[in-house]
Design an enzyme around this catalytic site. Structure first.
Site, short mmCIF file in Angstrom:
data_model
loop_
_atom_site.label_atom_id
_atom_site.label_comp_id
_atom_site.label_asym_id
_atom_site.label_seq_id
_atom_site.Cartn_x
_atom_site.Cartn_y
_atom_site.Cartn_z
N VAL A 1 1.23 4.37 1.50
CA VAL A 1 1.83 5.00 2.68
C VAL A 1 2.81 4.03 3.35
O VAL A 1 3.91 4.42 3.76
CB VAL A 1 0.74 5.48 3.68
CG1 VAL A 1 1.38 6.09 4.92
CG2 VAL A 1 -0.16 6.51 3.01
N CYS A 2 2.44 2.76 3.40
CA CYS A 2 3.33 1.75 4.00
C CYS A 2 4.63 1.65 3.19
O CYS A 2 5.72 1.51 3.76
CB CYS A 2 2.63 0.40 4.07
SG CYS A 2 1.16 0.41 5.12
N THR A 3 4.50 1.73 1.88
CA THR A 3 5.68 1.69 1.01
C THR A 3 6.62 2.84 1.34
O THR A 3 7.83 2.63 1.53
CB THR A 3 5.23 1.76 -0.47
OG1 THR A 3 4.50 0.56 -0.76
CG2 THR A 3 6.41 1.89 -1.41
N MET B 1 8.40 2.32 4.79
CA MET B 1 9.50 1.35 4.79
C MET B 1 10.69 1.86 3.98
O MET B 1 11.84 1.65 4.37
CB MET B 1 9.03 -0.01 4.26
CG MET B 1 8.00 -0.69 5.16
SD MET B 1 8.57 -0.95 6.88
CE MET B 1 7.69 0.36 7.75
N THR C 1 0.86 -1.18 0.00
CA THR C 1 0.00 0.00 0.00
C THR C 1 0.90 1.24 0.00
O THR C 1 2.03 1.19 0.48
CB THR C 1 -0.94 0.01 1.22
OG1 THR C 1 -0.17 -0.06 2.41
CG2 THR C 1 -1.90 -1.18 1.18
#
Length: 154
Positions: free
Chosen positions: A45-47, A50, A43
């Protein structure tokens, strides 16, 4: 469920990461550990969250800190995602089974959605929770804020 409290002993864990290695909190005694929780891989924002860990790895190392990118995704999913994102150095542990157990231990599991909340938790060199911030799901955590907290507690 409330997040773990500052000053609490951080619950130990062992989880497989994106490199299929066991990652245990207790193995990092003497270093600070950033548990950077994201709800789900793949997803946007998660990308970005990280990638910020990988981009700032040298900054973390200079602050005697090990960043870990946690979610409830499975180990094969974390492995494929890390490859796609070209995350080569930061460990992305999978809190997959028992599903969300580590997130529950830290009080950041969302029972309604079945994922962890987006959160950053800093654990000090002795295994004590030093700082925690839970973010709205769609908000990208400010990596500079995390680095500032780490540098102010040197």
């Amino acid at each position: 469920m409330n997040p773990i409290q500052i000053g609490a002993d951080a619950p130990d864990f062992t989880a497989k990461d994106n490199k299929n290695q066991n990652v245990s909190l207790s193995a990092y005694r003497g270093k600070k550990v950033l548990l950077s929780w994201h709800p789900l891989a793949w997803t946007p924002v998660c990308t970005d969250q990280m990638r910020a860990l990988e981009t700032n790895l040298e900054n973390f190392q200079n602050l005697n800190t090990v960043p870990l990118g946690f979610s409830v995704d499975s180990q094969p999913c974390k492995e494929a995602w890390a490859t796609a994102l070209q995350i080569k150095n930061v460990s992305l542990p999978a809190d997959f089974w028992p599903h969300g157990k580590i997130a529950r231990d830290y009080g950041i599991f969302d029972e309604t959605e079945g994922v962890s909340k987006r959160a950053n938790i800093i654990i000090d060199e002795n295994g004590t929770v030093q700082w925690i911030k839970v973010y709205p799901g769609e908000q990208l955590p400010d990596i500079n804020e995390v680095l500032q907290v780490l540098s102010s507690s040197k």
